[in-house]
Structures are given as C-alpha cells and as structure tokens.
Scaffold this motif. Structure first.
Motif, short mmCIF file in Angstrom:
data_model
loop_
_atom_site.label_atom_id
_atom_site.label_comp_id
_atom_site.label_asym_id
_atom_site.label_seq_id
_atom_site.Cartn_x
_atom_site.Cartn_y
_atom_site.Cartn_z
N SER A 87 -46.28 0.64 -62.34
CA SER A 87 -45.08 1.04 -61.54
C SER A 87 -46.03 1.38 -60.32
O SER A 87 -46.59 2.26 -60.37
CB SER A 87 -44.31 1.48 -61.54
OG SER A 87 -43.54 1.30 -60.23
N ARG A 88 -46.25 0.41 -59.56
CA ARG A 88 -47.06 0.85 -58.24
C ARG A 88 -46.43 1.94 -57.36
O ARG A 88 -46.73 2.77 -56.60
CB ARG A 88 -47.74 -0.22 -57.62
CG ARG A 88 -48.62 -1.10 -57.93
CD ARG A 88 -48.69 -2.62 -57.33
NE ARG A 88 -47.61 -3.45 -56.79
CZ ARG A 88 -46.97 -4.62 -56.02
NH1 ARG A 88 -47.48 -4.62 -54.32
NH2 ARG A 88 -46.05 -5.18 -56.11
N TRP A 89 -45.06 2.01 -57.13
CA TRP A 89 -43.89 2.20 -56.66
C TRP A 89 -44.24 3.92 -56.95
O TRP A 89 -43.64 4.48 -55.69
CB TRP A 89 -42.83 1.16 -56.08
CG TRP A 89 -42.99 -0.21 -55.57
CD1 TRP A 89 -42.69 -0.96 -56.42
CD2 TRP A 89 -44.15 0.06 -54.18
NE1 TRP A 89 -43.18 -2.11 -55.29
CE2 TRP A 89 -43.91 -1.82 -54.10
CE3 TRP A 89 -44.98 0.49 -53.08
CZ2 TRP A 89 -45.05 -1.83 -53.26
CZ3 TRP A 89 -45.52 0.02 -52.93
CH2 TRP A 89 -45.44 -1.90 -52.87
N TYR A 90 -44.07 3.99 -58.61
CA TYR A 90 -44.29 5.03 -58.78
C TYR A 90 -45.63 6.05 -58.59
O TYR A 90 -45.28 6.68 -58.07
CB TYR A 90 -43.26 5.36 -60.33
CG TYR A 90 -43.67 6.75 -61.33
CD1 TYR A 90 -42.66 7.69 -60.87
CD2 TYR A 90 -44.73 6.99 -61.97
CE1 TYR A 90 -42.80 9.10 -61.17
CE2 TYR A 90 -44.89 8.27 -62.09
CZ TYR A 90 -43.76 9.18 -61.91
OH TYR A 90 -43.95 10.75 -62.60
N LEU A 91 -46.15 5.11 -58.62
CA LEU A 91 -48.27 5.88 -58.19
C LEU A 91 -47.26 7.09 -56.32
O LEU A 91 -47.80 7.95 -56.47
CB LEU A 91 -48.68 4.95 -58.51
CG LEU A 91 -50.13 6.21 -57.99
CD1 LEU A 91 -50.29 7.25 -59.04
CD2 LEU A 91 -51.37 5.21 -58.47
N LEU A 92 -47.13 5.67 -55.76
CA LEU A 92 -47.15 5.90 -54.59
C LEU A 92 -45.61 7.39 -54.58
O LEU A 92 -46.49 7.76 -53.15
CB LEU A 92 -46.81 4.49 -53.81
CG LEU A 92 -46.55 5.03 -52.08
CD1 LEU A 92 -47.70 5.32 -51.42
CD2 LEU A 92 -46.17 3.42 -51.38
#
Ligand code: BTN
Length: 270
Positions: A183-188
C-alpha cells in the motif's frame, strides 16, 4: 485507485498526530503536472502551513533533479510533496535532502526484513543493493521565512518491465524486493509520522539524521570524481559535514566540502 487517500493515511494514527495533519492539509490529484509545482505555487501565495501535502496518482510533468523528468506509470508509485518550514539560517538548508532521506529511509526499513538496510548516496538517493529505490527533489521559493517543497517519488509497485530499458539495471522497487504489492498510503503514513513533531527542530537538529546517513553512506571510502559547478574535483568520499555537505579528501590530504554536484563518477562498480 483511491480518489481520496486521507483516511487510509491516518488510519492507525493517534488523535495528537491527526491534529498535526488534519484533512485540509492534504490535496490529492488523480492526475497533475507535478506535485512540487502545485506546492511551490501554494508556498509563493503565502498560504502554506507546515506539513501541507500534495499527492498524485500520476504526473504528466514530474520533475527530477538537474532538470530531468521523473516518470512513473499511473497508480504504481508514491508521489508526494510536503511543505517543510525552513529555519532562518540558510546554511542549514542543505541538510534538508539528507533529513528527508533519513525520515523516508527509516519508514522503508521498518517494513523490510530484519537486518536489511538501505544505502544512502549523497545527497539524497536511497538505494537497495546498489539500485535506486526513490528520488528526492527539494525546491525552495525565494520568499523570506519560506517553506521548502520536499518532493519524493518512491518506486512502490513498479514492475521491472515498466522501467525504461536503460534504468532496469540501476533502479528497483518495493514490489521487486517483496515480489508482491504494497500500500502506497500505508508507506506514506509511516513517512509522515517521522516528520511530525516540533517543526522548528526538523532542519535544526541534524545529529540523528547524520549518524543514520553516515552508517549507510554509499560514497564513503570510494574514489570519486565530482563535477561541482564548472570544475571537477577528485578524492575519496570521507563522510558528511554539519551542513549536509559531502566531505572529499583530495590527494594532498586537503578536505573539500561539496555543497552541490552535477555529476558523481566512480560510485558504482565498473
Ligand atoms: C530525482 O531526480 O531523483 C528526484 C525525483 C523527485 C520526483 C518527485 S515525484 C513527486 C515530486 N513531484 C515532482 O515533480 N517531483 C517530485
């Protein structure tokens, strides 16, 4: 592809963290020319608050360093620009690319296998097994008391065959490391958490970032040729200075302090 990833970004955050990064700090675009361009325009208009964030699924004119283009297929990578307040002392500003690498790098390492660490190539590339995983572009507006637009592009779900052929041996992605999507948003959310806190100390305190960067310093001990402005400088990579500059020991044991470089030769195996 999510249209508003705010809820996903703050899902596991404490109420205190949400107060520092409320929904109105975030603008998401399915498609935009460049998140850095959008944030810089906001900074110039004087309406910026710390941690204003611009994200995009796709950029039509993504900017890289040295005027290069930064391209990524839609929805694959994490593309964002974050407003960071700059201290009054401009000699500290050149720390920001390394501080960004530190906050982003710690977030990425926290999801890698235990013992796996990144390599930090001055001033702000992070590599995994000598391949570039992300790019950082710090741009400032010319105003006093300015904010910097800290732009980051991380290869998250990018497949090998989606890279331009010349980059396939020099770049990598989290997908290639894990063999599955993340998930890109979890990393962000992990990255933003590292930045949140006392805004005056983000650039003011460099000690921990410098130690982290030095432990991963990809140029340390390497024989390098560096083009800085109009001249080439040769020497051995010898660490990082207090302002975030690269230290290079020349043949006469003299120490060069390199603040910016257009080209670095000798960093990779021939
Ligand atoms: C580099 O050349 O290594 C830096 C690349 C930085 C790319 C990011 S993607 C999000 C942000 N918006 C841009 O236009 N560029 C940065």
């Amino acid at each position: 592809m999510s249209s508003d990833p705010y809820d996903e970004i703050v899902r596991n955050w404490s109420p205190e963290e949400r107060i520092q990064f409320p929904r109105e700090r975030h603008s998401h675009f399915p498609e935009i020319d460049s998140t850095n361009r959008v944030l810089l325009e906001e900074i110039r208009s004087g309406n910026t608050s710390p941690f204003d964030l611009v994200t995009a699924d796709f950029q039509t004119q993504g900017r890289g360093r040295r005027g290069d283009r930064w391209e990524a297929p839609a929805g694959r990578n994490l593309l964002f620009s974050l407003a960071i307040p700059l201290p009054n002392d401009p000699t500290q500003w050149s720390r920001l690319p390394l501080i960004t690498a530190y906050h982003v790098g710690r977030a990425i390492e926290s999801v890698l296998e235990p013992g796996q660490i990144l390599q930090a190539k001055w001033p702000n590339d992070l590599l995994f097994h000598e391949r570039k995983l992300l790019g950082i572009l710090v741009e400032t507006s010319s105003q006093e008391n300015a904010f910097a637009a800290v732009g980051v592009g991380i290869n998250v779900n990018l497949r090998d065959n989606e890279l331009p052929v010349p980059l396939r041996k020099t770049a990598t992605s989290i997908y290639q490391i894990f063999g599955c999507e993340s998930s890109r948003w979890y990393l962000l959310s992990l990255i933003l958490r590292n930045f949140l806190g006392d805004t005056s100390s983000i650039v003011g305190s460099f000690t921990e970032a410098k130690v982290w960067f030095t432990e991963r310093d990809f140029l340390l001990g390497k024989s390098l040729r560096i083009r800085s402005g109009n001249r080439w400088i040769e020497g051995i990579g010898s660490g990082i200075g207090e302002g975030g500059e690269l230290l290079l020991r020349g043949t006469n044991e003299n120490l060069f302090e390199i603040v910016s470089a257009e080209e670095i030769q000798g960093a990779y195996r021939a």
